[in-house]
Design an enzyme around this catalytic site. Structure first.
Site, PDB file in Angstrom:
ATOM      1  N   HIS A  22       0.727  -1.331  -0.036  1.00 58.40           N
ATOM      2  CA  HIS A  22      -0.009   0.110  -0.172  1.00 58.40           C
ATOM      3  C   HIS A  22       0.957   1.266  -0.083  1.00 58.40           C
ATOM      4  O   HIS A  22       0.365   2.161  -0.238  1.00 58.40           O
ATOM      5  CB  HIS A  22      -0.848   0.000   1.361  1.00 58.40           C
ATOM      6  CG  HIS A  22      -2.274   0.427   0.934  1.00 58.40           C
ATOM      7  ND1 HIS A  22      -2.839   0.340  -0.236  1.00 58.40           N
ATOM      8  CD2 HIS A  22      -3.352   0.661   1.919  1.00 58.40           C
ATOM      9  CE1 HIS A  22      -4.030   0.653   0.035  1.00 58.40           C
ATOM     10  NE2 HIS A  22      -4.577   0.969   1.096  1.00 58.40           N
ATOM     11  N   ASN A  71      -6.917   6.021   3.446  1.00 62.21           N
ATOM     12  CA  ASN A  71      -8.277   6.444   3.113  1.00 62.21           C
ATOM     13  C   ASN A  71      -8.742   7.758   3.430  1.00 62.21           C
ATOM     14  O   ASN A  71      -9.750   8.095   2.898  1.00 62.21           O
ATOM     15  CB  ASN A  71      -9.144   5.342   3.972  1.00 62.21           C
ATOM     16  CG  ASN A  71      -9.198   3.874   3.163  1.00 62.21           C
ATOM     17  OD1 ASN A  71      -8.243   3.595   2.241  1.00 62.21           O
ATOM     18  ND2 ASN A  71      -9.744   3.021   3.866  1.00 62.21           N
ATOM     19  N   ASP A  96      -0.758   2.685  -5.210  1.00 65.73           N
ATOM     20  CA  ASP A  96      -0.734   1.142  -5.492  1.00 65.73           C
ATOM     21  C   ASP A  96      -1.880   0.893  -6.409  1.00 65.73           C
ATOM     22  O   ASP A  96      -2.996   1.644  -6.202  1.00 65.73           O
ATOM     23  CB  ASP A  96      -0.683   0.211  -4.362  1.00 65.73           C
ATOM     24  CG  ASP A  96      -1.851   0.642  -3.408  1.00 65.73           C
ATOM     25  OD1 ASP A  96      -1.933   1.812  -2.853  1.00 65.73           O
ATOM     26  OD2 ASP A  96      -2.650  -0.311  -2.949  1.00 65.73           O
ATOM     27  N   ASN A 117      -9.683   3.595  -2.372  1.00 68.95           N
ATOM     28  CA  ASN A 117     -10.366   4.547  -1.228  1.00 68.95           C
ATOM     29  C   ASN A 117      -9.417   5.811  -1.140  1.00 68.95           C
ATOM     30  O   ASN A 117      -9.792   7.028  -1.041  1.00 68.95           O
ATOM     31  CB  ASN A 117     -10.446   4.005   0.093  1.00 68.95           C
ATOM     32  CG  ASN A 117     -11.718   2.998  -0.280  1.00 68.95           C
ATOM     33  OD1 ASN A 117     -12.599   3.075  -0.797  1.00 68.95           O
ATOM     34  ND2 ASN A 117     -11.402   1.885   0.766  1.00 68.95           N
TER      35      ASN A 117
END
Length: 193
Positions: A22, A71, A96, A117
């Site tokens: 991530h 997020n 990513d 997100n």
């Protein structure tokens, strides 16, 4: 004088996440800063910031790594854009991408978030999805593993051997977007290799 560019690497804060899939966007920003001999020392709008230039006499680059979780990346990005007076057409977000195979890059501007997100939150905070994206392929998890768990794991041993080249390619792609535009970067990085 040309408008500066805001280059943002999405990820999660703290040492627990720094080597995870991530956080590949932030790894790319580290490479961009390294090339310029810069460090993320300034703290503005809940982000680490390094200011530099694409090249001497070239456009100014504002390199940013939000200190927020993935997020909720939008607030720091929108605040930096406002602080520096940078429009969405001069923002590149590096992140990513599950739906792209590992060791592959795809570039685009606008459109949906594709289930990401962090990208969704940036678009919401900016009030537009019309910013460039360098999407770094991490691939889908094997078997029935939950994608939410997959993205928060470190890259596997086989991936780590190739990862430095992928990060260099993604940094090259960012520089090409700034220097020659999105289309030129797509033509180079979307071509079969």
């Amino acid at each position: 004088m040309t408008e500066p560019w805001l280059i943002v690497g999405l990820g999660n804060p703290g040492p627990r996440y720094e080597s995870t899939r991530h956080n590949v966007g932030q790894m790319v920003l580290d490479e961009l800063a390294r090339r310029r001999g810069e460090r993320f020392t300034s703290r503005k709008a809940h982000a680490g910031v390094a200011e530099s230039w694409l090249r001497p006499g070239g456009p100014k680059l504002v390199l940013a790594k939000p200190h927020s979780f993935m997020n909720v990346s939008g607030g720091p990005v929108a605040n930096l854009a406002k602080y520096y007076g940078i429009g969405a057409d001069h923002i590149v977000v590096v992140h990513d991408e599950l739906d792209i195979p590992f060791d592959t890059l795809k570039l685009k501007s606008g459109g949906g978030a594709g289930g990401h997100n962090g990208v969704r939150d940036v678009a919401k905070a900016l009030g537009t999805p019309d910013f460039a994206r360098v999407r770094v392929g991490i691939g889908r998890p094997p078997g029935r593993q939950d994608p939410a768990d997959w993205v928060l794991e470190p890259f596997g041993a086989g991936e780590r051997a190739t990862l430095p080249n992928l990060i260099v390619d993604a940094a090259d792609a960012v520089e090409l977007v700034v220097d020659e535009g999105l289309l030129a970067a797509q033509q180079r990085f979307h071509a079969p290799r």
